[in-house]
Design a protein around this motif. Structure first.
Motif, short mmCIF file in Angstrom:
data_model
loop_
_atom_site.label_atom_id
_atom_site.label_comp_id
_atom_site.label_asym_id
_atom_site.label_seq_id
_atom_site.Cartn_x
_atom_site.Cartn_y
_atom_site.Cartn_z
N MET A 110 0.66 -1.48 -0.11
CA MET A 110 -0.19 0.45 0.13
C MET A 110 1.18 1.14 0.17
O MET A 110 0.77 2.38 -0.96
N SER A 111 2.16 0.95 0.43
CA SER A 111 2.94 2.70 0.72
C SER A 111 3.46 2.40 -0.54
O SER A 111 3.71 3.70 -1.12
N TYR A 112 3.33 1.53 -1.43
CA TYR A 112 4.31 1.56 -2.45
C TYR A 112 2.93 2.17 -3.82
O TYR A 112 4.04 3.21 -4.14
N LEU A 113 2.04 1.83 -3.48
CA LEU A 113 0.67 2.44 -4.27
C LEU A 113 0.89 3.86 -4.10
O LEU A 113 1.31 4.23 -5.08
N LEU A 114 0.87 3.76 -3.01
CA LEU A 114 0.71 5.35 -2.27
C LEU A 114 1.80 6.28 -2.83
O LEU A 114 1.94 7.88 -4.14
N GLY A 115 2.74 5.67 -2.30
CA GLY A 115 3.99 6.84 -2.96
C GLY A 115 4.35 6.53 -4.43
O GLY A 115 4.84 8.01 -4.44
N MET A 116 3.93 5.72 -4.91
CA MET A 116 3.90 6.03 -6.93
C MET A 116 2.68 6.92 -7.26
O MET A 116 3.36 8.48 -8.04
N VAL A 117 1.87 6.90 -6.75
CA VAL A 117 1.03 7.92 -6.83
C VAL A 117 0.64 9.32 -6.62
O VAL A 117 0.87 10.63 -7.21
N ILE A 118 1.81 9.40 -5.57
CA ILE A 118 1.85 10.86 -4.70
C ILE A 118 2.69 11.60 -5.10
O ILE A 118 3.59 12.28 -5.66
N PHE A 119 4.21 10.62 -4.85
CA PHE A 119 5.93 11.16 -4.85
C PHE A 119 6.30 11.57 -6.56
O PHE A 119 6.68 12.40 -7.08
N VAL A 120 6.23 10.54 -6.85
CA VAL A 120 6.12 10.44 -8.54
C VAL A 120 6.09 11.73 -9.06
O VAL A 120 6.21 12.35 -10.14
#
Length: 322
Positions: A172-182
């Protein structure tokens, strides 16, 4: 000189007409794409892998006009309001909604809890621009609620429902990190090294965002088209639940920031009502029964329709403040 006073009124009237036409276009396109996904699932099937990437594009366009350092400065200036909204959004609001649904419509209590406790949606900055809400608060709510929701939402489900929500934190952290920080990183790079490109991209922000909404709706509703067509009564109740929830979130947003400036009040309403229901749809379809993803999918209709009460609230708040 006699004609000068009429110009501001004419200008305001033209601006209102343009806003109405733009809002109408968005509603027609988004609601039509929902209907097309249900009625023509074969047409929408190729778009099923792309909702997450559309979320990234939407957030990219939201970060594009704002330097990250300026956003941090604005967040520091409004940290109390943002923290207040976060506490209410991720903890108090889902508990209140769960208690209400557990008493009145218990079979939908879990769906209501999931939608109420999820993070603010990545499309909320798009709506914040439309209604002139405080962008710092909205972006802060998107980023901070997305970081906190892997901790808060499973805890709420376990405490209130007595059920484990075994979502892998790393995934879940990877998914949200991709969506927000990229998107944030790409927007910052473009603004720093190619400002002309970022300026040109800003000119297509609105049509590009509409395209993302259409692709997302086609992908989501084509995936669940067979269930939606075979269970009309369940879909009707789920739509009613989603509409009631949207109204509840709208009222909650107005109350939580009732003593704040109009831009802050609008930011609270946007952050509360325009939620990340796609995220709920993704993991509820894997971990729970059919009701939860159905309500999450149906929330797309009031999600886009919220622009209508938002416009009325914007006018009322601005008139009251002046």
């Amino acid at each position: 000189m006699r004609g000068l006073p009429s110009f501001p009124a004419k200008h305001e009237k033209v601006r209102c007409i343009m806003f109405t036409l733009r809002d109408g276009l968005m509603l027609v396109l988004t609601l039509s794409s929902i209907l097309a996904g249900v009625l023509f699932p074969t047409f929408g099937a190729p778009f099923q892998p792309y909702p997450m990437y559309c979320m990234m594009v939407l957030l990219f366009f939201s970060f594009l006009p704002i330097r990250f350092s300026n956003m941090l400065y604005a967040l520091r200036a409004s940290w109390a309001g943002t923290l207040h909204c976060l506490l209410f959004k991720l903890v108090l609001l889902p508990v209140l909604v769960f208690v209400a649904f557990h008493s009145l419509l218990p079979e939908y209590a879990l769906a209501a809890l999931l939608l109420s406790g999820v993070s603010s949606g990545v499309a909320s900055p798009f709506f914040a621009v439309l209604v002139q809400a405080n962008m710092a608060i909205v972006l802060g709510m998107v980023v901070m609620s997305s970081i906190l929701v892997p901790f808060t939402l499973p805890t709420l489900v376990h405490v209130l429902m007595g059920r484990e929500m075994s979502i892998p934190f790393a995934a879940m952290s990877y998914l949200l990190g991709m969506v927000i920080f990229v998107p944030l990183f790409i927007a910052e790079v473009l603004k720093r090294f190619t400002p002309a490109v970022s300026t040109r991209l800003m000119e297509i922000r609105y049509p590009a965002s509409l395209l993302c909404f259409v692709i997302t709706n086609l992908g989501i509703f084509s995936k669940y088209a067979s269930f939606l067509r075979e269970q009309p009564s369940t879909v009707a109740v789920a739509f009613g639940v989603a509409t009631v929830l949207a109204g509840f979130y709208f009222v909650a947003g107005t109350l939580v920031a009732h003593n704040r400036p109009p831009a802050d009040r609008l930011a609270a309403v946007v952050s509360f009502g325009l939620i990340n229901n796609v995220l709920v749809l993704v993991f509820s379809s894997e971990f729970f029964g059919p009701l939860e993803p159905t309500v999450a999918a149906m929330y797309n209709v009031p999600f886009f329709s919220l622009i209508i009460p938002l416009r009325f609230y914007q006018k009322w708040a601005m008139r009251r403040s002046s």
